[in-house]
Enzyme design. Structure first.
Site, short mmCIF file in Angstrom:
data_model
loop_
_atom_site.label_atom_id
_atom_site.label_comp_id
_atom_site.label_asym_id
_atom_site.label_seq_id
_atom_site.Cartn_x
_atom_site.Cartn_y
_atom_site.Cartn_z
N TRP A 1 -42.43 -31.40 -72.23
CA TRP A 1 -42.89 -31.47 -70.85
C TRP A 1 -41.86 -31.81 -69.73
CZ3 TRP A 1 -41.42 -36.39 -69.74
CH2 TRP A 1 -41.38 -37.23 -70.74
N LYS B 1 -46.05 -21.67 -75.85
CA LYS B 1 -47.06 -22.90 -76.17
C LYS B 1 -46.41 -23.96 -75.31
CE LYS B 1 -48.18 -26.40 -78.13
NZ LYS B 1 -48.55 -27.14 -76.97
N PRO B 2 -46.81 -24.22 -74.10
CA PRO B 2 -46.07 -25.39 -73.48
C PRO B 2 -46.68 -26.54 -73.87
CG PRO B 2 -47.77 -24.12 -72.07
CD PRO B 2 -47.87 -23.36 -73.25
N ALA B 3 -46.29 -27.68 -73.48
CA ALA B 3 -46.90 -29.07 -73.71
C ALA B 3 -48.10 -29.08 -72.83
CB ALA B 3 -45.75 -30.21 -73.34
N GLU C 1 -34.60 -43.11 -79.86
CA GLU C 1 -34.77 -42.62 -78.65
C GLU C 1 -36.13 -43.36 -78.17
OE1 GLU C 1 -36.22 -38.53 -78.15
OE2 GLU C 1 -34.92 -37.97 -76.88
N GLY D 1 -38.57 -30.31 -78.58
CA GLY D 1 -39.40 -31.40 -78.64
C GLY D 1 -38.93 -32.61 -79.38
N SER D 2 -39.78 -33.41 -79.68
CA SER D 2 -39.20 -34.51 -80.76
C SER D 2 -38.62 -34.39 -81.93
CB SER D 2 -40.59 -35.62 -80.76
OG SER D 2 -41.63 -34.92 -81.21
N CYS E 1 -33.55 -35.14 -72.81
CA CYS E 1 -33.01 -35.27 -73.88
C CYS E 1 -31.29 -35.63 -73.94
CB CYS E 1 -32.77 -33.84 -74.53
SG CYS E 1 -32.70 -32.54 -73.88
N GLU F 1 -34.37 -27.68 -80.91
CA GLU F 1 -33.68 -28.87 -80.13
C GLU F 1 -34.50 -30.06 -80.10
OE1 GLU F 1 -30.73 -28.94 -79.18
OE2 GLU F 1 -30.20 -26.64 -79.77
P1 NAD Z 1 -43.37 -33.09 -78.78
O1 NAD Z 1 -42.56 -33.06 -80.01
O2 NAD Z 1 -44.46 -34.09 -78.85
O3 NAD Z 1 -43.68 -31.74 -78.29
C1 NAD Z 1 -43.29 -30.58 -78.15
C2 NAD Z 1 -44.17 -29.46 -78.33
O4 NAD Z 1 -44.52 -29.35 -79.41
C3 NAD Z 1 -45.13 -29.44 -77.30
O5 NAD Z 1 -45.71 -28.29 -77.05
C4 NAD Z 1 -46.20 -29.96 -78.17
O6 NAD Z 1 -47.59 -29.80 -77.93
C5 NAD Z 1 -45.75 -29.30 -79.54
N1 NAD Z 1 -46.20 -29.65 -80.85
C6 NAD Z 1 -46.73 -31.00 -81.11
N2 NAD Z 1 -47.04 -30.89 -82.37
C7 NAD Z 1 -46.90 -29.95 -82.94
C8 NAD Z 1 -47.02 -29.19 -84.35
N3 NAD Z 1 -47.14 -29.99 -85.25
N4 NAD Z 1 -46.59 -28.00 -84.67
C9 NAD Z 1 -46.05 -27.00 -83.56
N5 NAD Z 1 -45.86 -27.73 -82.18
C10 NAD Z 1 -46.25 -28.96 -82.06
O7 NAD Z 1 -42.11 -33.36 -77.69
P2 NAD Z 1 -42.40 -34.17 -76.39
O8 NAD Z 1 -43.07 -35.51 -76.16
O9 NAD Z 1 -43.19 -33.10 -75.42
O10 NAD Z 1 -41.11 -33.91 -75.65
C11 NAD Z 1 -40.10 -34.95 -75.61
C12 NAD Z 1 -39.28 -34.74 -76.59
O11 NAD Z 1 -38.30 -33.58 -76.49
C13 NAD Z 1 -37.96 -35.69 -76.76
O12 NAD Z 1 -37.83 -36.12 -78.00
C14 NAD Z 1 -36.71 -35.12 -75.98
O13 NAD Z 1 -35.48 -35.63 -76.60
C15 NAD Z 1 -36.83 -33.79 -76.66
N6 NAD Z 1 -36.25 -32.77 -75.78
C16 NAD Z 1 -35.18 -32.15 -76.36
C17 NAD Z 1 -34.59 -31.28 -75.50
C18 NAD Z 1 -33.15 -30.52 -76.31
O14 NAD Z 1 -32.64 -29.45 -75.65
N7 NAD Z 1 -32.47 -31.13 -77.19
C19 NAD Z 1 -34.63 -30.91 -74.37
C20 NAD Z 1 -35.91 -31.55 -73.91
C21 NAD Z 1 -36.75 -32.40 -74.44
#
Ligand code: NAD
Length: 509
Positions: A167, A191-193, A401, A244-245, A300, A266
């Site tokens: 997000w 698939k966005p957040a 983090e 994501g995370s 991130c 990432e």
């Molecule tokens: P998140 O991991 O909770 O979600 C990311 C995406 O994955 C969302 O679209 C979510 O719906 C989806 N998702 C969740 N569970 C899943 C599953 N089991 N299978 C497949 N997809 C699934 O992360 P967030 O809270 O949206 O974002 C924050 C995190 O993103 C932080 O850790 C941040 O550091 C990281 N981030 C990294 C970068 C980078 O380029 N390294 C850039 C931006 C954010």
């Protein structure tokens, strides 16, 4: 990691005027078939409901993959320069809607308007850069061992690819994945957040208006825990690009590995900004303020660790605290505001939990450390910019983090200790070193265990033409953006053409 429940519960009940969003499958806007309704609110004032949508279910995810699969032969056969021209049109449309979409981003994600406009610019430049790659999507020729033989490589698309995004950069991250995937000839399931659906729908509308044929880009929205697996496990999916995370990224990578498909993940960071004794203090200070508190620390690439040389630490901290006190927290549409809210209640709780953990572990709270909830903050998810001193590498606040505006300060007295401290986490996304000493800067660039190193500039930021990504726990797979970001979405084929029959005489064949 956000659970399905968090993704749904973090929003309040919608009034009637909220936009009703739909999924986009095979060129049609369709209602999600899932049981839950997801609501998008303004984190600066959660009474304001921006949008709501019925989540996608497994059938929707499968339909999106089927639509992408059906569109693939036609899109693959479309010449790459023509694909690039569609991207160029998308960039033009995005530029013309910059202000409007920047405002929507601020209302939906919470970052201040200047940051949202900066993100619009960055994402649009990325689309433009990848549009040009349509003219350069080339292989190589190489000399053959045999006379009259033509030996070359060609880049081909993979097929259906899944793009799963977080997000915190609701415009730039989706487009920096989609644009290379599309120009290379792949079809996409996006698939966005769930916290930023309104921005996701606008992205798809831009590409639709730019002329993408039906099925080439598909949008499914819903909890990752419910539909994520399908987007990785379905045999028609040939690659996954995830941001994501760490916890989710590891799982995505493992599932993709089981199927033997490409995945780039990432993930998080625990980025260190280091200030050497001879640094330009004001420049370093500006870097810390932007890195630690910009986007409410929800990048991130955010600066969550500050490593100071002992000799300048007291003077630097005095200046820093003076500046942190001046940061006005509030609604990002107010031009006088310097830091917006946390994205939602769940993230705010996580921030507060980490602050409590840091206090218990013995870190010294110098400023902030609390939720801001009176007056104009009453209906939003606001937190004060927070600084801890005396943070040791063994503490959780040093290693984990939090993803909020929380800065941990550690002091060192030698270059070796500085490098050791900077490298002492499982993450390795980005780092900064402030100094006038070129030799030390070069040594730092050599020894820092991070995917990106800045000298005399903040930990945040990146450019379309430069590879972006982390090492260690911050990234698996190939880099994003730049040429590397494009090559991830291609397969390399080597072609041997013997046009006079020389291979008959050779022991190479
Ligand atoms: P998140 O991991 O909770 O979600 C990311 C995406 O994955 C969302 O679209 C979510 O719906 C989806 N998702 C969740 N569970 C899943 C599953 N089991 N299978 C497949 N997809 C699934 O992360 P967030 O809270 O949206 O974002 C924050 C995190 O993103 C932080 O850790 C941040 O550091 C990281 N981030 C990294 C970068 C980078 O380029 N390294 C850039 C931006 C954010």
């Amino acid at each position: 990691m956000r659970t399905a429940i968090q993704e749904q519960k973090s929003k309040m009940a919608p009034p009637a005027q909220a936009a009703r969003l739909k999924l986009y499958i095979g060129g049609e806007w369709v209602e999600g078939g899932g049981a839950s309704e997801i609501i998008s609110t303004n984190p600066a004032d959660a009474r304001q409901v921006l949008a709501r949508f019925k989540s996608a279910n497994a059938k929707d995810a499968e339909s999106a993959i089927a639509a992408a699969q059906a569109a693939f032969p036609g899109w693959r056969a479309t010449p790459a320069p023509v694909r690039g021209r569609i991207l160029a049109r998308a960039a033009q449309i995005a530029r013309s809607r910059r202000e409007e979409l920047g405002r929507l981003m601020t209302r939906e994600e919470g970052k201040i308007l200047s940051e949202a406009l900066g993100e619009m610019d960055k994402g649009t430049t990325l689309i433009e850069w990848f549009a040009g790659e349509g003219l350069r999507l080339s292989g190589e020729t190489m000399p053959s061992e045999l006379p009259k033989n033509f030996l070359y490589t060609v880049r081909e698309p993979l097929g259906v690819v899944s793009v799963i995004t977080p997000w915190n950069f609701p415009w730039a991250i989706p487009v920096w994945k989609m644009a290379p995937a599309l120009v290379a000839g792949n079809t996409v399931v996006f698939k966005p957040a769930s916290l930023v659906p309104a921005m996701a729908v606008e992205i798809v509308k831009i590409f639709e208006q730019a002329g993408l044929p039906p099925g080439v880009l598909n949008l499914v929205m819903g909890a990752g825990a419910q539909i994520g697996d399908i987007l990785i496990k379905d045999p028609r999916v040939k690659a996954v690009s995830f941001t994501g995370s760490n916890s989710v990224g590891r799982r995505v990578h493992a599932l993709a590995g089981e199927r033997g498909i490409k995945a780039t993940c990432e993930m998080g960071g625990k980025n260190a900004l280091c200030v050497w004794e001879d640094a330009d203090m004001d420049l370093a200070l500006a870097g810390v303020l932007k890195g630690a508190f910009g986007s409410t620390g929800q990048r991130c690439t955010a600066t969550s660790r500050l490593i100071l040389h002992d000799k300048i630490a007291d003077a630097f901290m005095k200046k820093l605290l003076g500046e942190v006190k001046k940061i006005k927290v509030g609604d990002g549409l107010d031009a006088s505001v310097g830091m917006g809210p946390a994205v939602d209640e769940g993230q705010l709780k996580t921030d507060i939990e980490y602050i409590e953990i840091a206090k218990k572990e013995g870190a010294r709270l110098l400023i902030g450390g609390e939720r801001l909830d009176g007056g104009n903050w009453k209906h939003g998810w606001f937190i004060a910019p927070t600084v801890f001193d005396g943070v040791k590498p063994s503490m959780r606040i040093f290693k984990e983090e939090a993803f909020g505006p929380i800065l941990s300060v550690t002091r060192v007295s030698s270059f070796q200790d500085l490098v050791k401290a900077a490298n002492a986490t499982e993450f390795g996304l980005t780092t900064s070193f402030y100094t006038h000493d070129l030799n030390l800067a070069m040594r730092y660039a050599d020894e820092a265990e991070f995917g990106m190193v800045h000298v005399n500039s903040p930990t945040i930021g990146g450019e379309a033409q430069a590879p972006f990504g982390g090492i260690k726990g911050s990234g698996y797979g190939e880099r994003e953006m730049a040429k590397e970001g494009l090559l991830f979405f291609t397969e390399l084929k080597t072609v041997f053409i013997d046009y006079t029959g020389e291979s008959r005489k050779s022991n190479l064949y």
